[in-house]
Design a protein around this motif. Structure first.
Motif, PDB file in Angstrom:
ATOM      1  N   ASN A 149       5.651  -8.247   6.575  1.00  0.00           N
ATOM      2  CA  ASN A 149       4.187  -8.120   6.670  1.00  0.00           C
ATOM      3  C   ASN A 149       3.502  -9.369   6.112  1.00  0.00           C
ATOM      4  OD1 ASN A 149       1.586  -6.030   5.222  1.00  0.00           O
ATOM      5  ND2 ASN A 149       1.651  -6.920   7.257  1.00  0.00           N
ATOM      6  N   ALA A 173       1.577  -3.430   7.950  1.00  0.00           N
ATOM      7  CA  ALA A 173       2.440  -3.085   6.823  1.00  0.00           C
ATOM      8  C   ALA A 173       3.859  -3.528   7.149  1.00  0.00           C
ATOM      9  CB  ALA A 173       2.380  -1.586   6.540  1.00  0.00           C
ATOM     10  N   PRO A 177       7.739  -5.625   2.129  1.00  0.00           N
ATOM     11  CA  PRO A 177       6.629  -6.581   2.134  1.00  0.00           C
ATOM     12  C   PRO A 177       6.858  -7.757   1.189  1.00  0.00           C
ATOM     13  CG  PRO A 177       6.034  -4.583   0.949  1.00  0.00           C
ATOM     14  CD  PRO A 177       7.332  -4.293   1.633  1.00  0.00           C
ATOM     15  N   GLN A 179       6.436 -10.337  -1.609  1.00  0.00           N
ATOM     16  CA  GLN A 179       5.792 -10.325  -2.919  1.00  0.00           C
ATOM     17  C   GLN A 179       4.804 -11.464  -3.068  1.00  0.00           C
ATOM     18  OE1 GLN A 179       6.336  -7.753  -5.162  1.00  0.00           O
ATOM     19  NE2 GLN A 179       7.410  -6.942  -3.362  1.00  0.00           N
ATOM     20  N   GLY A 181       2.760 -12.404  -0.650  1.00  0.00           N
ATOM     21  CA  GLY A 181       1.630 -12.196   0.235  1.00  0.00           C
ATOM     22  C   GLY A 181       1.816 -12.878   1.577  1.00  0.00           C
ATOM     23  N   ARG A 201      -3.558  -8.504   3.214  1.00  0.00           N
ATOM     24  CA  ARG A 201      -2.551  -8.361   2.166  1.00  0.00           C
ATOM     25  C   ARG A 201      -1.221  -7.948   2.782  1.00  0.00           C
ATOM     26  NH1 ARG A 201      -6.307 -10.244  -0.008  1.00  0.00           N
ATOM     27  NH2 ARG A 201      -7.429  -9.610  -1.897  1.00  0.00           N
ATOM     28  N   SER A 202      -0.134  -8.328   2.115  1.00  0.00           N
ATOM     29  CA  SER A 202       1.186  -7.805   2.492  1.00  0.00           C
ATOM     30  C   SER A 202       1.388  -6.491   1.754  1.00  0.00           C
ATOM     31  CB  SER A 202       2.284  -8.804   2.104  1.00  0.00           C
ATOM     32  OG  SER A 202       2.134 -10.022   2.807  1.00  0.00           O
ATOM     33  N   LYS A 203       1.732  -5.427   2.487  1.00  0.00           N
ATOM     34  CA  LYS A 203       1.842  -4.123   1.853  1.00  0.00           C
ATOM     35  C   LYS A 203       2.962  -3.310   2.493  1.00  0.00           C
ATOM     36  CE  LYS A 203      -2.250  -3.667   3.510  1.00  0.00           C
ATOM     37  NZ  LYS A 203      -2.108  -4.504   4.745  1.00  0.00           N
ATOM     38  N   SER A 204       3.445  -2.343   1.739  1.00  0.00           N
ATOM     39  CA  SER A 204       4.501  -1.460   2.236  1.00  0.00           C
ATOM     40  C   SER A 204       3.921  -0.410   3.167  1.00  0.00           C
ATOM     41  CB  SER A 204       5.201  -0.772   1.063  1.00  0.00           C
ATOM     42  OG  SER A 204       6.059   0.261   1.529  1.00  0.00           O
ATOM     43  N   ALA A 207       2.253   2.880   1.916  1.00  0.00           N
ATOM     44  CA  ALA A 207       0.828   3.038   1.634  1.00  0.00           C
ATOM     45  C   ALA A 207       0.085   3.696   2.784  1.00  0.00           C
ATOM     46  CB  ALA A 207       0.202   1.674   1.327  1.00  0.00           C
TER      47      ALA A 207
END
Length: 305
Positions: A149, A173, A177, A179, A181, A201-204, A207
């Motif tokens: 992501n 997502a 992801p 860390q 960004g 943003r980089s996210k799992s 979420a």
């Protein structure tokens, strides 16, 4: 009643009506609804809306055995009041609103001797002109997935967020992801092209699952595999697709070559999403939408779509 022309493609057979609904079609429709379980089934599907419900969910809500439910669903399908599409191993059934409206309107076409204003509140049920004027097009939630992501899905989120504003909500997502960004060069490219990047943003994907998460209508994976992980369950009604694209994070070319790759990725995503946002969502069923999304995975599909 005004001229009507609609066609509903069902799993069993096509049901069509052209012009005014005739007596035979109306009888078929009212007979299908003239049974307690089928009437409750229709009301349940209308509560669920155009996304429909999987057969298992319908059976659980109505408390009827699968074989009994299948019998009643078949009767409603044959009357053109519901349509089924396959999603994985599940059949999802959705109400056919236009057919139901035409059926009920059949009773009111001669309302008050051709003076519908005398019919009071009943007439409002069939004032489609006023209804259309106040209706807003549906807003679809679209999720883009890739492992980190950090590049492809971030690009897709930014592109759809701009070209689909007001009709689509874009999310992205990953299974693992980054860390650090999103890739700085991706953000720089998007910013240079006029995109707002402050919220990216980089996210799992964790979420975006669970009871508090927005319900997704479409989920598009942008890589061949998501770190060997199976995608989470986003529900039976979500439409999925895979558009595999090269990962910029794994490309070790020179800066000009990397810039070229990012430009090509952006252009490919922009073309696909421009076609996606222009699809006639109101006239395509789930199977047709799934087929169109799958076509967009292939370069030749861009010209056909």
């Amino acid at each position: 009643m005004s001229q009507r022309h609609a066609s509903f493609t069902l799993m069993s057979r096509p049901f069509d009506y052209v012009g005014n609904m005739d007596v035979g079609q109306a009888v078929l429709g009212f007979m299908a609804l003239g049974q307690e379980t089928r009437l409750e089934l229709m009301r349940t599907l209308l509560v669920a809306g155009p996304s429909g419900l999987a057969a298992g969910d319908i059976a659980a809500r109505l408390g009827v055995p699968a074989s009994t439910l299948s019998f009643h669903l078949r009767a409603l399908e044959q009357a053109g009041l519901v349509a089924a599409t396959r999603h994985g191993r599940s059949l999802v059934y959705a109400p056919q609103i236009a057919a139901l409206r035409a059926l009920v309107a059949f009773l009111a076409e001669a309302c008050c001797g051709g003076e519908p204003d005398r019919c009071g509140d009943l007439n409002r049920l069939f004032d489609t002109g006023r209804e259309t004027a106040r209706m807003q097009p549906p807003v679809f939630n679209v999720l883009f997935l890739c492992t980190r992501n950090s590049a492809r899905s971030i690009m897709a989120e930014a592109i759809l967020g701009r070209i689909g504003e007001g009709r689509f909500r874009a999310f992205s997502a990953g299974s693992d992801p980054s860390q650090d960004g999103p890739l700085p060069e991706v953000l720089q490219q998007l910013k240079a092209l006029g995109h707002e990047v402050s919220a990216l943003r980089s996210k799992s994907w964790d979420a975006l699952t669970g009871p508090g998460a927005p319900r997704m209508d479409f989920v598009v994976a942008l890589c061949d595999t998501l770190a060997g992980q199976a995608c989470p369950d986003f529900g039976d009604t979500v439409i999925t697709a895979a558009w595999p694209l090269p990962d910029p994070a794994k490309f070790s070319g020179s800066p000009p070559e990397r810039a070229t790759l990012l430009n090509e990725l952006y252009a490919a995503l922009h073309r696909r999403l421009s076609i996606f946002t222009s699809l006639p969502f109101g006239t395509l069923d789930r199977m047709a939408l799934k087929a169109r999304l799958d076509e967009l995975a292939q370069p030749q599909g861009l010209a056909r779509a």
